[in-house]
Design an enzyme around this catalytic site. Structure first.
Site, PDB file in Angstrom:
ATOM      1  N   LYS A  67      12.605  28.700   1.838  1.00 24.07           N
ATOM      2  CA  LYS A  67      13.690  29.590   2.244  1.00 24.07           C
ATOM      3  C   LYS A  67      14.115  29.267   3.676  1.00 24.07           C
ATOM      4  CE  LYS A  67      10.628  33.237   4.002  1.00 24.07           C
ATOM      5  NZ  LYS A  67      10.315  34.670   3.983  1.00 24.07           N
ATOM      6  N   TYR A  79      22.759  31.123  35.439  1.00 21.05           N
ATOM      7  CA  TYR A  79      23.377  32.441  35.560  1.00 21.05           C
ATOM      8  C   TYR A  79      22.456  33.459  36.230  1.00 21.05           C
ATOM      9  CZ  TYR A  79      26.911  30.791  32.247  1.00 21.05           C
ATOM     10  OH  TYR A  79      27.922  30.088  31.634  1.00 21.05           O
TER      11      TYR A  79
END
Length: 379
Positions: A38, A270
């Site tokens: 999956k 940042y």
């Protein structure tokens, strides 16, 4: 013509996948093995990893969504495939026509499987899921009798065949947790009831990767192995990959995009959460949270570059982050940076990144995004 060096890429060692499947089969020698692929095989690539797992002796493939199962069939993969995360109106008929075993956790799902079987003109293979204590999908014990009896009636009419009875552990990655034994007891009782009512399952299964590794009494007829197939330890409490006899299959690499000298007091990324304390050299790693690098690892994420493990300096941005080389002038633009791998050559592991981001290794490998190309080794 020389190929352009990749900005960032993930190397997937299919020989490691095969070796892990063989190691897991040795842990559960009397049970069949399902390789769970999956979420694009936990970020490793569903189709190549599914093929490698089958080559190594897996007899089932498992997916969460029906779309994942149908993609495996479309790629030509044969044999038994099971999927378990259904919603009303899903592609039930397509799954029945593709000979996919479908999970049924309630009456609505049984009715959709029956309708799909009638529309397809063939019998639907269903596996009844019992909620033995996880509290997610699955049929509650109080509703089990009704679901089993309805499934037996549908089987008598020929619309379905009950091929499996199954459940899922909540705390198998916590050795000794009292819920494990409670769930085992509940599963045995619910299986016993279903078989008494006439269900003859091909497989009974509850064991996930940690239970496969540590709980032999949970193996029954089939074990469902997910993260362990890709060589990552399903829980640090159980041991490292090496201690469990597993080899991580994914190595994430990037090409250093820029190396530059900066003065003391220079802000980095940042928010300037990192400011250089002295003149130093910075290296730009061209991978960020759009590639799956966790922003929560800002200031902590480890990278092997220039023969040393460095730490992300400041915030991880969408496409890039920075490491401080401590005035090490040996690193050049274009050099290789290894974010994580098996750890055999001093590089960080997915577990190291999980600790840095306060998460689990499952998330680290699975979140590596689609714009990161996979390069397959051992194919």
């Amino acid at each position: 013509m020389n190929e352009t060096p990749p900005r960032v890429h993930a190397e997937i060692d299919l020989d490691a996948v095969r070796g892990n499947v063989r190691a897991l089969r040795e842990r559960a020698p009397r049970a069949e093995l399902m390789a769970v692929v999956k979420a694009d095989a936990y970020g490793h690539g569903a189709v190549p990893c599914a093929r490698a797992a089958l080559q190594a002796g897996a007899t089932w493939l498992g997916t969460a969504t029906p779309q994942e199962a149908l993609e495996l069939r479309a790629a030509g993969l044969e044999g038994r495939i099971m999927c378990w995360l259904w919603t009303p109106g899903g592609p039930w008929r397509e799954a029945v026509e593709a000979d996919v075993d479908v999970a049924v956790s309630g009456m609505w799902a049984l009715e959709e499987a029956r309708a799909a079987a009638r529309a397809a003109g063939r019998t639907a293979r269903i596996q009844l899921k019992a909620d033995t204590g996880l509290g997610r999908n699955g049929c509650q014990p109080a509703d089990w009798a009704g679901l089993v009896q309805a499934a037996v009636a549908a089987q008598a009419e020929g619309s379905v065949r009950v091929t499996g009875l199954w459940s899922h552990f909540a705390c198998a990655d916590e050795p000794g947790h009292p819920s494990v034994q409670r769930q085992l007891d509940a599963f045995r009782e619910m299986v016993e009831y279903a078989e008494k009512e006439g269900v003859e399952p091909e497989v009974r299964h509850i064991a996930n990767s940690p239970a496969t590794l540590t709980l032999p009494e949970s193996h029954f007829d089939l074990v469902r192995t997910g993260l362990a197939v890709y060589g990552v330890s399903p829980a640090p409490e159980l041991g490292t990959s090496a201690q469990l006899g597993l080899t991580p299959a994914m190595t994430l690499k990037a090409s250093v995009a820029l190396v530059k000298d900066v003065p003391a007091g220079h802000g980095v990324s940042y928010g300037h959460h990192y400011v250089t304390s002295a003149p130093t050299t910075l290296a730009l790693i061209p991978a960020g949270y759009a590639d799956g690098i966790p922003r929560h690892a800002s200031g902590r994420g480890p990278v092997l570059v220039g023969g040393k493990v460095r730490t992300a300096a400041g915030r991880v941005a969408m496409d890039q982050f920075v490491v401080d080389l401590d005035a090490d002038t040996g690193v050049r633009t274009g050099d290789e940076a290894v974010l994580f791998g098996p750890g055999r050559h001093g590089e960080p592991t997915a577990e190291d990144w999980a600790r840095a981001a306060d998460t689990i290794a499952y998330e680290i490998v699975t979140r590596i995004g689609g714009r990161v190309p996979r390069v397959y080794l051992g194919s």
